[in-house]
Each structure stands twice: as C-alpha cells, then as structure tokens.
Design an enzyme around this catalytic site. Structure first.
Site, short mmCIF file in Angstrom:
data_model
loop_
_atom_site.label_atom_id
_atom_site.label_comp_id
_atom_site.label_asym_id
_atom_site.label_seq_id
_atom_site.Cartn_x
_atom_site.Cartn_y
_atom_site.Cartn_z
N ILE A 12 0.85 -1.20 0.00
CA ILE A 12 0.00 0.00 0.00
C ILE A 12 0.88 1.25 0.00
O ILE A 12 0.59 2.24 -0.67
CB ILE A 12 -0.97 0.00 1.21
CG1 ILE A 12 -1.78 -1.30 1.23
CG2 ILE A 12 -1.91 1.20 1.14
CD1 ILE A 12 -2.61 -1.50 2.48
N SER A 125 -6.98 -0.80 10.35
CA SER A 125 -7.63 -1.91 9.66
C SER A 125 -9.05 -2.09 10.16
O SER A 125 -9.35 -1.85 11.34
CB SER A 125 -6.84 -3.19 9.95
OG SER A 125 -7.60 -4.32 9.62
N TYR A 149 -2.17 -9.20 15.67
CA TYR A 149 -2.08 -8.17 14.61
C TYR A 149 -3.19 -7.14 14.79
O TYR A 149 -2.96 -5.93 14.82
CB TYR A 149 -2.18 -8.82 13.22
CG TYR A 149 -2.51 -7.83 12.15
CD1 TYR A 149 -1.54 -6.98 11.65
CD2 TYR A 149 -3.82 -7.70 11.66
CE1 TYR A 149 -1.86 -6.04 10.68
CE2 TYR A 149 -4.15 -6.77 10.70
CZ TYR A 149 -3.16 -5.94 10.22
OH TYR A 149 -3.47 -4.99 9.29
N LYS A 153 -3.27 -2.88 15.89
CA LYS A 153 -3.94 -1.77 15.19
C LYS A 153 -4.85 -1.01 16.17
O LYS A 153 -4.84 0.22 16.21
CB LYS A 153 -4.75 -2.29 14.00
CG LYS A 153 -3.89 -2.87 12.89
CD LYS A 153 -2.99 -1.82 12.28
CE LYS A 153 -2.07 -2.37 11.21
NZ LYS A 153 -1.03 -1.41 10.78
#
Ligand code: UDP
Length: 332
Positions: A12, A125, A149, A153
């Site tokens: 990204i 996310s 993970y 975030k």
C-alpha cells in the site's frame, strides 16, 4: 507538501507514494526492507519520473529515525504504514508483532512531537471493529479483535488518540482499510508476499500462474448469499488516493475514516471474476472454515465521501485484471 512515508516500499505504501508524487507532493521513504524489495524504488521512479529520497531505517530505532528528521527538518505530515501484517504469523509470534507495531507507532509519534510535525496518518484496519454486524461505521464501539495483529492496530489507534488529546496541535487520522487488492495498472507495483500467500487474492494469482495447484475456499456454509465469506475488496490504487485526500485535509484532533467500497463480495465471486476477466481456469476445492474468520463484513463508506471527497472508483474487474497483470508482467 513534504511527506514522510514509513513502509513506503510495501504494497500500500508504494502505491501511495506514486499517488502523492502524481499530486505534486514530495516524498521521503523510510523502510526496513523486512517485507519489501529495494527495486520498488526504481519502479516508483519509472512510473512517476521522480526518485523519492529513501532511508533503509527501522522505525522502532529512535536514533536512526532521528537522523531522518535531522536530514529533513520540515515534514508537513507522516503516513505510517511500516509494520508486520500477517494475521496467522501474529498468533505464533505475538511479541514480534506487539513490539514492532506498537514501538514503531510510539517512536514515530515522539519524533513528530519533538519536530513539530503535527499531521499523522495511520494505517489501521477494519479488523478493529471485531465481530459485529456490517456495515461498519466509524462511530461504532470497537470489539476485541481475534489476533495480536488486530490488537496492534486497535492499540496504535488508542495511543495516537491519546497523543492527540495531550497535544492540541497534533492531529491523528486513522484510516481503517478493508481488503486491499489489485496492483498498479503498469504491472510494476503489486503485492508480492514472501512464501505461500495467506490472503485470498495473492493466493488466487499463484494458482492462476500454476505456481500453486488449487485454491482452498475456506467454508461454503456461511450465512451469506453463496455460502462463502464476504469482504469489502478495494483496489489498492483507490486506497492510495484516499491517503492523498487524508493528508491534504486540514484537521485537528482525531479523525477516523473507513477506506472501503461499501460493497461486499464473496470468495466465489472473486474466483469467478478472476477466471472470466483473465480468461483462465482457477481450480478450487471447498475446505473447512479458517479459524478466526468472520462470515461477512463491509464498510459504510459515506464518511470518507462526505468529509474527504473520496470514494472508490475501480471495479472488481479492474482488481482482478490488475492483480493478474502484475503476476504476468512484473518480472518479479
Ligand atoms: N480465503 C479463502 N482461501 C484462501 C484465503 C482466503 O477462502 O486461501 C477467504 C477467507 O476465508 C476470507 C476471504 O477469503 O473469507 C478473505 O481472506 P483474506 O485472508 O484475504 O483477508 P481477511 O479478510 O481474512 O483479512
């Protein structure tokens, strides 16, 4: 504007650098190359005609990061992509994930405060929404995420919100991505994970290239129209453009935006579109559900449209065409 992009050589990040440069912004990239390749810099240059300044620096290393801010004292903003991103790996290596993803956010925020860089855009996310009915709206309460993970975030969002609260000049823009797929239409930039891909689209691409024999579709008994999982897939070029709009917007405090299309697409629809648009057979089999997967989620994408003037424009056909094009043209 002069923008520091951490993780700027990643999937990204690299597309965002292209869009920033195309919109006349100046880009400085920091990337530790743990999951990206230095050739990406050449490819950004090939597409845009501009070679961004690059520092092979790990954002968790405060002294090394300080040397970047010392060399470039006047950033107008930072976009923080750098981080580990494999959900399954995060379950096996929680300390690596918490350490990398949280320390980098704190070290970078600290450097921003001490150098009076007040615009911080964070790569978050949709996983922070946890298990609750879609469409996800930015004002929903967050639920516990199912893996380290996702927690990194959610906690990074919290850290940046607290930093913004304590420092009225500092603004944090939290961009919650849905499922980024596709590649740059030139075929020069795309998703190139190490080893066997975990995510759907890169896996389908490997099957299309006959590097893997068949796709396993994880579950066809979900409460969705065709029984396979539903996600909000967004073309990475659209996503990148959302970052340009976010960094250009004057804000204060904390702003949160979903970057998605607002439309759910099933695994089976992806497979069918990939096969028909690229005129290639995609062998698949139905496999058991993958643990931790939700049946269906997608964005309410109206806030980004109303406040940033941004909405996704590219179609599912663009996503699968560009993903395959990258596989066949990139020479990676
Ligand atoms: N999926 C699949 N086979 C694969 C990889 C993924 O059927 O080899 C499904 C997965 O169960 C989910 C969707 O594809 O419904 C998207 O998964 P991905 O890992 O790309 O993203 P996630 O939304 O889980 O972060």
């Amino acid at each position: 504007m002069k923008i520091l992009v951490t993780g700027g050589l990643g999937f990204i990040g690299s597309h965002t650098c292209v869009e920033l440069i195309s919109n006349q912004h100046q880009v400085v990239i920091v990337d530790n190359l743990v999951n990206s390749k230095p050739e990406v810099l050449d490819r950004i240059e090939k597409i845009t005609g501009v070679r961004p300044v690059f520092f092979p620096v790990d954002v968790t290393e405060a002294l090394a990061l300080e040397s970047v801010f010392a060399a470039h004292p006047h950033f107008d903003g930072v976009i923080h992509f750098a981080g580990l991103k494999a959900v399954g790996e995060s379950v096996e290596k929680p300390i690596a994930y918490y350490y990398n993803n949280l320390v980098s956010t704190m070290v970078l925020a600290e450097a921003c405060l001490s150098h009076h860089v007040n615009r911080f855009i964070f790569s978050s996310s949709a996983t922070v929404y946890g298990d609750q009915p879609s469409p996800y709206r930015e004002d929903m309460d967050l639920k516990t995420t199912s893996n380290p993970y996702g927690e990194t975030k959610a906690v990074s969002e919290r850290i940046l919100s607290d930093v913004a609260k304590a420092n009225p000049d500092f603004s944090a823009t939290l961009l919650r991505y849905f499922n980024p797929v596709g590649a740059h239409p030139s075929g020069l930039l795309g998703e190139d994970p190490n080893g066997i891909p975990n995510n759907l689209m890169p896996f389908v691409s490997k099957v299309a290239r006959r590097e893997l024999p068949k796709l396993k579709i994880f579950g066809n008994d979900y409460p969705t129209p065709d029984g396979t999982g539903v996600r909000d897939y967004i073309h990475v070029v659209d996503l990148a453009k959302g970052h340009v709009k976010a960094v250009e917007k004057r804000t204060s405090g904390v702003s949160i935006y979903n970057l998605g299309t607002g439309k759910g697409i099933s695994v089976m629809e992806i497979v069918k579109a990939y096969a028909s648009v690229n005129d290639i057979d995609i062998p698949y089999e139905i496999a058991p559900r993958r643990s931790g997967d939700l049946a269906s989620y997608y964005a309410d994408a109206t806030k980004a449209k109303d406040e940033l003037g941004w909405e996704a424009e590219l179609t599912l056909a663009d996503m699968v065409r560009d993903a395959y094009h990258f596989e066949t043209v990139s020479g990676k």
